[in-house]
Write a protein that holds these residues in place. Sequence first.
Motif, PDB file in Angstrom:
ATOM      1  N   PRO A   1      17.721 102.218  -5.748  1.00  0.00           N
ATOM      2  CA  PRO A   1      16.992 102.657  -6.951  1.00  0.00           C
ATOM      3  C   PRO A   1      17.245 101.761  -8.166  1.00  0.00           C
ATOM      4  N   GLN A   2      18.304 100.954  -8.140  1.00  0.00           N
ATOM      5  CA  GLN A   2      18.601 100.072  -9.265  1.00  0.00           C
ATOM      6  C   GLN A   2      17.841  98.752  -9.194  1.00  0.00           C
ATOM      7  N   LEU A   3      17.083  98.532  -8.158  1.00  0.00           N
ATOM      8  CA  LEU A   3      16.289  97.312  -8.043  1.00  0.00           C
ATOM      9  C   LEU A   3      15.250  97.268  -9.155  1.00  0.00           C
ATOM     10  N   LEU A   4      15.185  96.150  -9.867  1.00  0.00           N
ATOM     11  CA  LEU A   4      14.193  96.000 -10.925  1.00  0.00           C
ATOM     12  C   LEU A   4      12.790  96.143 -10.348  1.00  0.00           C
ATOM     13  N   LYS A   5      11.936  96.865 -11.070  1.00  0.00           N
ATOM     14  CA  LYS A   5      10.547  97.061 -10.668  1.00  0.00           C
ATOM     15  C   LYS A   5      10.434  97.594  -9.237  1.00  0.00           C
ATOM     16  N   GLN A   6      11.329  98.534  -8.914  1.00  0.00           N
ATOM     17  CA  GLN A   6      11.315  99.084  -7.551  1.00  0.00           C
ATOM     18  C   GLN A   6       9.954  99.677  -7.206  1.00  0.00           C
ATOM     19  N   ASN A   7       9.366 100.443  -8.138  1.00  0.00           N
ATOM     20  CA  ASN A   7       8.066 101.068  -7.864  1.00  0.00           C
ATOM     21  C   ASN A   7       6.978 100.033  -7.631  1.00  0.00           C
TER      22      ASN A   7
END
Length: 487
Positions: A297-303
Amino acid sequence: MKKHILSLAILLAAGGYAFGQTVYLSEIKVTNREVTKTADRQANVSMELNLDELDMKRQHSLRLTPVILSADGSQEAELPPVVINGKVRDRVQQRVETLDHVRLNPDAIAVVRRKNGSEQTVEYTASVPFKRWMIGGNIQLRGQVIGCALCNEGGETATTGDIFPPMNPTYYKPFIAPKEEVVKRRSETRAAHIQFRQDSHRIDPNYLNNRSELDSVHHSIEVVKDNDDLTITGIYVTGYASPEGKFDYNMNLSERRAKAFTEYVKKDMENIDPAIYHVAWKGEDWEGLRREVEKRPQLLKQNEVLDIIDNCGGDKDACEEQLKALVPPEIYQRLLNEMYPPVRRNEYRVEYNVRHFTIEEGRKMILSRPDLMSVSEIQQVADSYGKGTPEYTECLLAGVKGHPTDVTALNNAALALIEANRAAEAAEMLERAPQDGALQNMLGAAYSSMGETAKAEAAFRRAAEAGYTQASDNLNQLLRYNEYMAE
């Protein structure tokens, strides 16, 4: 709304009283008594007080008060009284009320003069708010006698009988007889993350952590092969690749690496018939990549990353370019370094048959590998301890661990828990179970046992909507019970 009615005609049995001369209740007959719960949730009491045999002293006044009493006697609700006067007492009271302009019995539902030796009946109807504690209670008549000069000459009590009998719904929650597995087929699926040098499909046991991975594969197959209770029937290998590079190339690469992995295992497990090996390849695993991205969930721009994956059509190479183009570039680097490697793998599934066990063997096996037993074998072991024993329930719970999605195993284990007064455990287990009609019905029964009627109603409704016919009957019973108990 249907009324719940208890009717009887009964001669009042006199209870305790203070003075022998005031025994009047035994001379009064109660007939056509009816106690109902009305649509507006009132406890309505109606009856006829037959005074034909009542011999009232001229100076006496009998104040007769019906009282709803709880089953344990701890709570009560008085209804309006009836006042029955002797000839002289009645004249005195009328004179006082006329001259002083007061009502001597303002709370009385009726004030009557007793004409000794004549037929006389008093119609009585009164209501009080229904309370749940009234279930299983009774109605008492309490008589208080006033004599000359307003002296208290004592009281007596009589019981007219029970009211609102307890409602104990019997819900349909059947035991399901397990079907025997003629052939007990089982399988275990694992993943082997073998590291390959760039553009190579050759397996090097000494490269990076390959030795550990290959040892794990060897051990997992050996465990099955060396178990005399099991017979391997198939080993299925499927190769997957990560999305970097061209789609067609990755499809070919997953094929070559899956075949190389299979040939290596064959050589390492020479005593297994090569004919039971089956090889397949899937190329780029975008579904596996999505699972890896969701874990971070901490991945940048996950969505945004997930949106690219979800909307990727037939041109997988174009999707890969979209991922590379994300800003900042660190996003793709994380994909490449953290999320692509787990996707590159060979999955292998070992299928095998399991021999059948005797009850004595099953008693030992159920402690360690209930998954190797059939649900029928587990039930037989449980039955050997006797239904209702702690061992019976624990065996069925072990069966659920071995067969966590099996409807029969879950149903029967939940039933055993409910019958052992462990309904909360049954509900917790069934909440995690597959959304099956039979299991939702059992969940409703569990919540009913716990007094969680709202949750029970919801579960019965889901079961009925799933086509479980008997759940509709359970739901109707529950709704009637809720209305019966509602204040």
